[in-house]
Design a protein around this motif. Structure first.
Motif, mmCIF file in Angstrom:
data_model
loop_
_atom_site.group_PDB
_atom_site.id
_atom_site.type_symbol
_atom_site.label_atom_id
_atom_site.label_comp_id
_atom_site.label_asym_id
_atom_site.label_seq_id
_atom_site.Cartn_x
_atom_site.Cartn_y
_atom_site.Cartn_z
ATOM 1 N N SER A 42 71.684 87.921 96.855
ATOM 2 C CA SER A 42 70.875 86.952 96.752
ATOM 3 C C SER A 42 71.820 85.872 96.334
ATOM 4 O O SER A 42 72.736 85.857 95.668
ATOM 5 C CB SER A 42 69.818 87.158 96.067
ATOM 6 N N TRP A 43 71.262 84.503 96.722
ATOM 7 C CA TRP A 43 71.844 83.346 96.242
ATOM 8 C C TRP A 43 70.932 82.245 96.407
ATOM 9 O O TRP A 43 69.902 82.347 96.984
ATOM 10 C CB TRP A 43 73.286 83.019 96.908
ATOM 11 N N PRO B 140 81.832 84.586 93.498
ATOM 12 C CA PRO B 140 81.723 83.258 94.159
ATOM 13 C C PRO B 140 81.526 83.636 95.825
ATOM 14 O O PRO B 140 81.988 84.400 96.140
ATOM 15 C CB PRO B 140 83.073 83.084 94.053
ATOM 16 N N ILE B 141 80.793 82.641 96.450
ATOM 17 C CA ILE B 141 80.704 82.875 98.015
ATOM 18 C C ILE B 141 81.827 82.201 98.455
ATOM 19 O O ILE B 141 82.093 80.837 98.354
ATOM 20 C CB ILE B 141 79.448 81.982 98.463
ATOM 21 N N LEU C 206 78.595 77.333 93.558
ATOM 22 C CA LEU C 206 77.790 78.373 94.376
ATOM 23 C C LEU C 206 78.266 79.764 94.187
ATOM 24 O O LEU C 206 79.494 80.273 94.241
ATOM 25 C CB LEU C 206 78.217 77.971 95.851
ATOM 26 N N THR C 207 77.460 80.588 93.895
ATOM 27 C CA THR C 207 77.591 82.059 93.381
ATOM 28 C C THR C 207 76.554 82.802 94.210
ATOM 29 O O THR C 207 75.519 82.395 94.281
ATOM 30 C CB THR C 207 77.699 82.331 92.077
ATOM 31 N N ALA C 208 76.596 84.075 94.148
ATOM 32 C CA ALA C 208 75.848 84.990 94.625
ATOM 33 C C ALA C 208 75.507 86.105 93.668
ATOM 34 O O ALA C 208 76.717 86.697 92.937
ATOM 35 C CB ALA C 208 76.049 85.557 96.008
ATOM 36 N N THR C 209 74.534 86.745 93.594
ATOM 37 C CA THR C 209 74.294 87.964 92.671
ATOM 38 C C THR C 209 74.032 89.205 93.507
ATOM 39 O O THR C 209 73.135 89.323 94.498
ATOM 40 C CB THR C 209 73.100 87.754 91.971
ATOM 41 N N VAL C 210 75.061 90.075 93.398
ATOM 42 C CA VAL C 210 75.168 91.563 94.126
ATOM 43 C C VAL C 210 74.695 92.601 93.195
ATOM 44 O O VAL C 210 74.844 92.859 92.090
ATOM 45 C CB VAL C 210 76.429 91.933 94.674
#
Length: 313
Positions: A136-137, A72-73, A145-149
Protein backbone atom coordinates in the motif's frame (compact mmCIF):
# COMPACT_ATOMS: atom_id res chain seq x y z
CA UNK A 1 30.21 -1.53 23.98
CA UNK A 2 28.64 -0.89 20.56
CA UNK A 3 24.93 -0.14 20.61
CA UNK A 4 22.47 -0.82 17.83
CA UNK A 5 21.62 2.20 15.69
CA UNK A 6 18.97 2.30 13.00
CA UNK A 7 21.23 4.36 10.76
CA UNK A 8 23.57 1.37 10.42
CA UNK A 9 20.86 -1.23 9.84
CA UNK A 10 20.80 -3.08 6.53
CA UNK A 11 18.46 -5.37 4.62
CA UNK A 12 19.04 -8.00 1.95
CA UNK A 13 16.50 -10.02 -0.06
CA UNK A 14 16.64 -13.13 -2.24
CA UNK A 15 13.89 -15.27 -3.75
CA UNK A 16 13.73 -18.89 -2.60
CA UNK A 17 13.82 -22.05 -4.68
CA UNK A 18 12.27 -24.06 -1.85
CA UNK A 19 9.80 -22.49 0.55
CA UNK A 20 11.39 -21.74 3.91
CA UNK A 21 14.96 -22.44 2.76
CA UNK A 22 17.12 -19.30 2.54
CA UNK A 23 19.23 -19.19 -0.64
CA UNK A 24 22.99 -19.50 -0.20
CA UNK A 25 23.60 -16.55 -2.54
CA UNK A 26 21.89 -14.11 -4.89
CA UNK A 27 20.89 -11.48 -2.33
CA UNK A 28 20.20 -7.86 -3.23
CA UNK A 29 20.68 -4.92 -0.88
CA UNK A 30 17.26 -3.35 -0.31
CA UNK A 31 16.65 0.28 0.66
CA UNK A 32 14.14 0.69 3.48
CA UNK A 33 12.97 3.35 5.91
CA UNK A 34 11.82 1.16 8.80
CA UNK A 35 10.67 -2.36 9.58
CA UNK A 36 8.65 -4.19 12.23
CA UNK A 37 9.49 -7.61 10.78
CA UNK A 38 10.12 -10.00 13.64
CA UNK A 39 9.32 -13.34 15.23
CA UNK A 40 7.56 -13.90 18.52
CA UNK A 41 6.51 -16.89 20.58
CA UNK A 42 4.04 -16.09 23.37
CA UNK A 43 3.64 -18.06 26.57
CA UNK A 44 0.47 -19.86 27.64
CA UNK A 45 -0.31 -19.41 31.32
CA UNK A 46 -0.77 -22.68 33.21
CA UNK A 47 -4.40 -23.49 34.06
CA UNK A 48 -3.62 -26.34 36.47
CA UNK A 49 -5.12 -26.43 39.94
CA UNK A 50 -3.97 -28.09 43.12
CA UNK A 51 -0.56 -26.45 43.41
CA UNK A 52 -1.52 -23.51 45.59
CA UNK A 53 -2.05 -19.92 44.51
CA UNK A 54 1.26 -19.61 42.67
CA UNK A 55 1.02 -20.78 39.03
CA UNK A 56 3.06 -23.51 37.40
CA UNK A 57 5.58 -22.75 34.64
CA UNK A 58 4.03 -21.41 31.41
CA UNK A 59 4.05 -23.35 28.14
CA UNK A 60 5.45 -22.04 24.87
CA UNK A 61 2.87 -21.32 22.16
CA UNK A 62 3.17 -21.31 18.34
CA UNK A 63 5.71 -19.08 16.57
CA UNK A 64 4.46 -16.04 14.67
CA UNK A 65 6.75 -14.26 12.21
CA UNK A 66 5.44 -11.23 10.35
CA UNK A 67 5.63 -7.45 10.16
CA UNK A 68 5.79 -4.44 7.87
CA UNK A 69 8.62 -2.95 5.84
CA UNK A 70 8.43 0.71 4.77
CA UNK A 71 10.30 1.09 1.48
CA UNK A 72 10.88 3.92 -1.01
CA UNK A 73 8.99 3.70 -4.28
CA UNK A 74 11.86 3.76 -6.75
CA UNK A 75 12.63 2.68 -10.30
CA UNK A 76 14.70 -0.40 -9.41
CA UNK A 77 14.31 -1.97 -5.96
CA UNK A 78 10.53 -1.59 -5.90
CA UNK A 79 10.34 -4.19 -8.67
CA UNK A 80 11.43 -6.88 -6.19
CA UNK A 81 8.46 -6.09 -3.96
CA UNK A 82 6.15 -6.05 -6.98
CA UNK A 83 7.41 -9.49 -8.00
CA UNK A 84 6.81 -10.76 -4.46
CA UNK A 85 3.30 -9.29 -4.38
CA UNK A 86 2.10 -10.07 -7.90
CA UNK A 87 4.34 -12.85 -9.16
CA UNK A 88 7.05 -12.84 -11.81
CA UNK A 89 6.60 -10.15 -14.48
CA UNK A 90 6.49 -10.36 -18.24
CA UNK A 91 9.53 -8.40 -19.44
CA UNK A 92 9.87 -6.86 -22.89
CA UNK A 93 12.65 -4.93 -24.56
CA UNK A 94 15.78 -6.08 -26.39
CA UNK A 95 17.85 -3.51 -24.51
CA UNK A 96 17.32 -0.85 -21.88
CA UNK A 97 14.84 0.51 -21.06
CA UNK A 98 12.94 -2.67 -20.20
CA UNK A 99 9.23 -2.87 -19.42
CA UNK A 100 8.26 -5.24 -16.60
CA UNK A 101 4.53 -5.97 -16.52
CA UNK A 102 2.97 -7.46 -13.39
CA UNK A 103 -0.65 -8.66 -13.31
CA UNK A 104 -2.98 -9.54 -10.46
CA UNK A 105 -4.61 -12.91 -9.94
CA UNK A 106 -1.59 -15.24 -9.91
CA UNK A 107 -2.16 -18.30 -7.74
CA UNK A 108 1.53 -19.10 -7.31
CA UNK A 109 3.38 -16.29 -5.54
CA UNK A 110 7.13 -16.53 -4.91
CA UNK A 111 8.53 -16.86 -1.42
CA UNK A 112 11.70 -15.10 -0.42
CA UNK A 113 14.15 -14.63 2.44
CA UNK A 114 14.93 -11.30 4.08
CA UNK A 115 17.92 -10.66 6.31
CA UNK A 116 18.02 -7.62 8.56
CA UNK A 117 21.37 -6.80 10.07
CA UNK A 118 22.72 -4.69 12.91
CA UNK A 119 26.47 -5.09 12.39
CA UNK A 120 27.56 -3.17 15.49
CA UNK A 121 25.95 -5.68 17.91
CA UNK A 122 26.39 -7.93 15.81
CA UNK A 123 22.93 -9.39 15.08
CA UNK A 124 21.74 -10.75 11.75
CA UNK A 125 18.15 -12.06 11.57
CA UNK A 126 17.19 -14.21 8.59
CA UNK A 127 13.46 -14.43 7.90
CA UNK A 128 12.67 -17.31 5.57
CA UNK A 129 9.42 -18.24 3.86
CA UNK A 130 8.41 -14.59 3.46
CA UNK A 131 5.40 -13.70 1.32
CA UNK A 132 3.68 -10.36 0.66
CA UNK A 133 0.28 -10.07 2.28
CA UNK A 134 -0.38 -6.49 1.16
CA UNK A 135 1.26 -3.54 -0.55
CA UNK A 136 0.00 0.00 0.00
CA UNK A 137 0.97 3.62 -0.50
CA UNK A 138 -0.50 7.11 -0.63
CA UNK A 139 -0.33 9.74 -3.34
CA UNK A 140 -0.13 13.34 -2.13
CA UNK A 141 1.13 16.74 -3.20
CA UNK A 142 4.33 16.72 -1.14
CA UNK A 143 6.40 14.64 1.24
CA UNK A 144 8.49 11.49 0.90
CA UNK A 145 6.95 8.77 -1.26
CA UNK A 146 7.07 5.38 0.46
CA UNK A 147 5.11 2.14 0.40
CA UNK A 148 4.26 -0.22 3.25
CA UNK A 149 4.81 -3.91 2.53
CA UNK A 150 3.08 -6.29 4.93
CA UNK A 151 4.88 -9.64 5.18
CA UNK A 152 4.07 -13.10 6.51
CA UNK A 153 7.15 -15.24 7.23
CA UNK A 154 7.70 -18.81 8.33
CA UNK A 155 10.43 -18.24 10.87
CA UNK A 156 13.48 -16.37 12.11
CA UNK A 157 17.06 -17.50 12.56
CA UNK A 158 19.50 -15.18 14.36
CA UNK A 159 23.29 -15.29 13.99
CA UNK A 160 26.29 -13.06 14.66
CA UNK A 161 27.45 -13.21 11.03
CA UNK A 162 25.56 -12.46 7.84
CA UNK A 163 24.24 -15.39 5.80
CA UNK A 164 23.56 -13.11 2.82
CA UNK A 165 27.20 -12.53 1.98
CA UNK A 166 27.84 -9.35 0.01
CA UNK A 167 24.44 -8.39 -1.49
CA UNK A 168 24.25 -6.84 -4.95
CA UNK A 169 23.89 -3.04 -4.80
CA UNK A 170 20.89 -1.06 -5.97
CA UNK A 171 21.06 2.17 -7.98
CA UNK A 172 18.49 4.27 -6.15
CA UNK A 173 16.24 6.42 -8.34
CA UNK A 174 13.31 7.47 -6.18
CA UNK A 175 9.99 8.64 -7.47
CA UNK A 176 8.51 11.64 -5.70
CA UNK A 177 4.97 12.88 -5.22
CA UNK A 178 5.84 15.58 -7.74
CA UNK A 179 6.18 12.83 -10.39
CA UNK A 180 2.68 11.46 -9.79
CA UNK A 181 -0.52 11.67 -11.83
CA UNK A 182 -4.00 10.14 -11.63
CA UNK A 183 -6.18 9.54 -14.69
CA UNK A 184 -9.69 8.18 -15.22
CA UNK A 185 -10.37 6.38 -18.52
CA UNK A 186 -7.24 7.97 -19.92
CA UNK A 187 -8.11 11.56 -18.96
CA UNK A 188 -6.70 13.58 -16.08
CA UNK A 189 -8.86 13.87 -12.97
CA UNK A 190 -8.87 17.45 -11.82
CA UNK A 191 -8.86 18.59 -8.21
CA UNK A 192 -7.39 15.38 -6.73
CA UNK A 193 -6.13 16.13 -3.21
CA UNK A 194 -4.85 12.66 -2.30
CA UNK A 195 -5.23 9.01 -3.18
CA UNK A 196 -4.65 5.74 -1.30
CA UNK A 197 -3.91 2.42 -3.01
CA UNK A 198 -3.85 -1.00 -1.31
CA UNK A 199 -3.31 -4.34 -3.03
CA UNK A 200 -3.92 -7.33 -0.74
CA UNK A 201 -3.26 -11.02 -1.38
CA UNK A 202 -5.18 -11.93 1.81
CA UNK A 203 -2.81 -14.77 2.64
CA UNK A 204 -4.20 -17.81 4.43
CA UNK A 205 -1.58 -19.20 6.82
CA UNK A 206 -1.26 -23.00 6.78
CA UNK A 207 -1.12 -23.65 10.52
CA UNK A 208 -0.37 -27.38 10.64
CA UNK A 209 0.95 -29.26 13.67
CA UNK A 210 4.75 -29.08 13.67
CA UNK A 211 7.41 -29.70 16.28
CA UNK A 212 8.97 -26.27 15.65
CA UNK A 213 5.69 -24.36 15.92
CA UNK A 214 6.10 -22.72 12.49
CA UNK A 215 3.54 -22.46 9.70
CA UNK A 216 3.74 -24.74 6.65
CA UNK A 217 3.16 -21.90 4.22
CA UNK A 218 0.75 -19.17 3.19
CA UNK A 219 -1.74 -19.51 0.35
CA UNK A 220 -3.16 -16.49 -1.49
CA UNK A 221 -6.96 -16.22 -1.36
CA UNK A 222 -9.23 -13.72 -3.12
CA UNK A 223 -7.16 -10.64 -3.89
CA UNK A 224 -8.38 -7.11 -3.29
CA UNK A 225 -7.45 -3.74 -4.76
CA UNK A 226 -9.00 -0.89 -2.82
CA UNK A 227 -8.34 2.69 -1.90
CA UNK A 228 -9.80 6.14 -1.86
CA UNK A 229 -9.61 9.36 -3.80
CA UNK A 230 -10.14 12.73 -2.13
CA UNK A 231 -11.18 15.45 -4.58
CA UNK A 232 -12.18 19.08 -4.32
CA UNK A 233 -15.81 18.97 -5.37
CA UNK A 234 -16.03 20.69 -8.77
CA UNK A 235 -18.38 18.60 -10.94
CA UNK A 236 -20.71 15.59 -10.85
CA UNK A 237 -18.66 13.18 -13.00
CA UNK A 238 -17.57 10.80 -10.25
CA UNK A 239 -20.83 11.10 -8.33
CA UNK A 240 -22.82 10.28 -11.45
CA UNK A 241 -20.65 7.23 -12.11
CA UNK A 242 -21.30 6.05 -8.55
CA UNK A 243 -25.06 6.56 -8.93
CA UNK A 244 -25.08 4.68 -12.26
CA UNK A 245 -23.03 1.79 -10.84
CA UNK A 246 -20.61 1.97 -13.75
CA UNK A 247 -16.96 0.97 -13.79
CA UNK A 248 -14.02 3.09 -14.92
CA UNK A 249 -10.29 2.56 -15.32
CA UNK A 250 -8.09 4.40 -12.84
CA UNK A 251 -4.40 4.85 -13.57
CA UNK A 252 -1.82 5.92 -10.99
CA UNK A 253 1.50 6.93 -12.56
CA UNK A 254 4.94 8.17 -11.58
CA UNK A 255 7.38 9.30 -14.27
CA UNK A 256 10.96 10.53 -14.01
CA UNK A 257 12.55 12.94 -16.47
CA UNK A 258 15.11 10.24 -17.34
CA UNK A 259 12.36 7.93 -18.67
CA UNK A 260 11.77 5.55 -15.75
CA UNK A 261 8.12 5.12 -14.81
CA UNK A 262 5.72 3.15 -12.63
CA UNK A 263 2.08 2.76 -13.61
CA UNK A 264 -0.67 0.88 -11.76
CA UNK A 265 -3.85 0.47 -13.80
CA UNK A 266 -7.02 -0.69 -12.08
CA UNK A 267 -9.10 -1.78 -15.06
CA UNK A 268 -12.56 -1.90 -13.51
CA UNK A 269 -13.10 0.47 -10.58
CA UNK A 270 -16.43 0.96 -8.85
CA UNK A 271 -17.22 4.02 -6.75
CA UNK A 272 -19.65 4.31 -3.85
CA UNK A 273 -21.97 7.29 -3.66
CA UNK A 274 -20.21 9.64 -1.22
CA UNK A 275 -21.55 12.03 1.36
CA UNK A 276 -20.83 15.58 0.19
CA UNK A 277 -20.58 17.78 3.27
CA UNK A 278 -20.23 21.54 3.54
CA UNK A 279 -18.25 21.89 6.74
CA UNK A 280 -17.36 25.56 6.53
CA UNK A 281 -16.32 28.43 4.31
CA UNK A 282 -13.39 26.55 2.76
CA UNK A 283 -13.48 24.29 -0.29
CA UNK A 284 -15.82 21.31 -0.34
CA UNK A 285 -14.14 17.90 -0.61
CA UNK A 286 -15.57 14.48 -1.40
CA UNK A 287 -13.99 11.12 -0.59
CA UNK A 288 -14.59 8.11 -2.84
CA UNK A 289 -13.70 4.73 -1.28
CA UNK A 290 -13.22 2.76 -4.49
CA UNK A 291 -13.02 -0.97 -5.12
CA UNK A 292 -11.56 -2.72 -8.15
CA UNK A 293 -12.82 -5.94 -9.70
CA UNK A 294 -11.77 -8.28 -12.48
CA UNK A 295 -12.25 -6.73 -15.90
CA UNK A 296 -13.83 -9.17 -18.41
CA UNK A 297 -11.92 -7.65 -21.31
CA UNK A 298 -8.49 -7.66 -19.65
CA UNK A 299 -9.01 -10.92 -17.79
CA UNK A 300 -7.60 -9.58 -14.53
CA UNK A 301 -8.11 -6.80 -12.00
CA UNK A 302 -5.00 -4.68 -12.38
CA UNK A 303 -1.71 -4.27 -14.22
CA UNK A 304 1.51 -2.71 -12.96
CA UNK A 305 4.12 -1.59 -15.51
CA UNK A 306 7.63 -0.70 -14.34
CA UNK A 307 10.04 0.76 -16.88
CA UNK A 308 13.71 0.84 -15.92
CA UNK A 309 17.21 -0.35 -16.88
CA UNK A 310 17.09 -3.71 -15.04
CA UNK A 311 17.00 -6.60 -17.48
CA UNK A 312 15.15 -9.10 -15.28
CA UNK A 313 13.73 -9.66 -11.80
Amino acid sequence: MARAQGARAQMALAFETTYGTPPASGYTKMPFASTTLGSEQPLQTSELLGYGRDPQAPIKDAVTADGNVVVPIDADAFGFWLKAGFGAPSTTGAEAPYTHTFTSGNWALPSFSVETGMPEVPRYAMYSGCMVDSLSWQMARSGLLTATVSLVAQGEEVDTVSAAGVPAPITLQRFGHFNGAVTRNGADIGNVVSADITYANNLDRIETIRADGKIDGADPSIAALTGNIVVRFADQTLVQQAINGEACALEFTYTLATGESLTLTAHAVYLPRPRVEISGPQGVQATFDWQAASDPNEGHMCTVALINDREAY
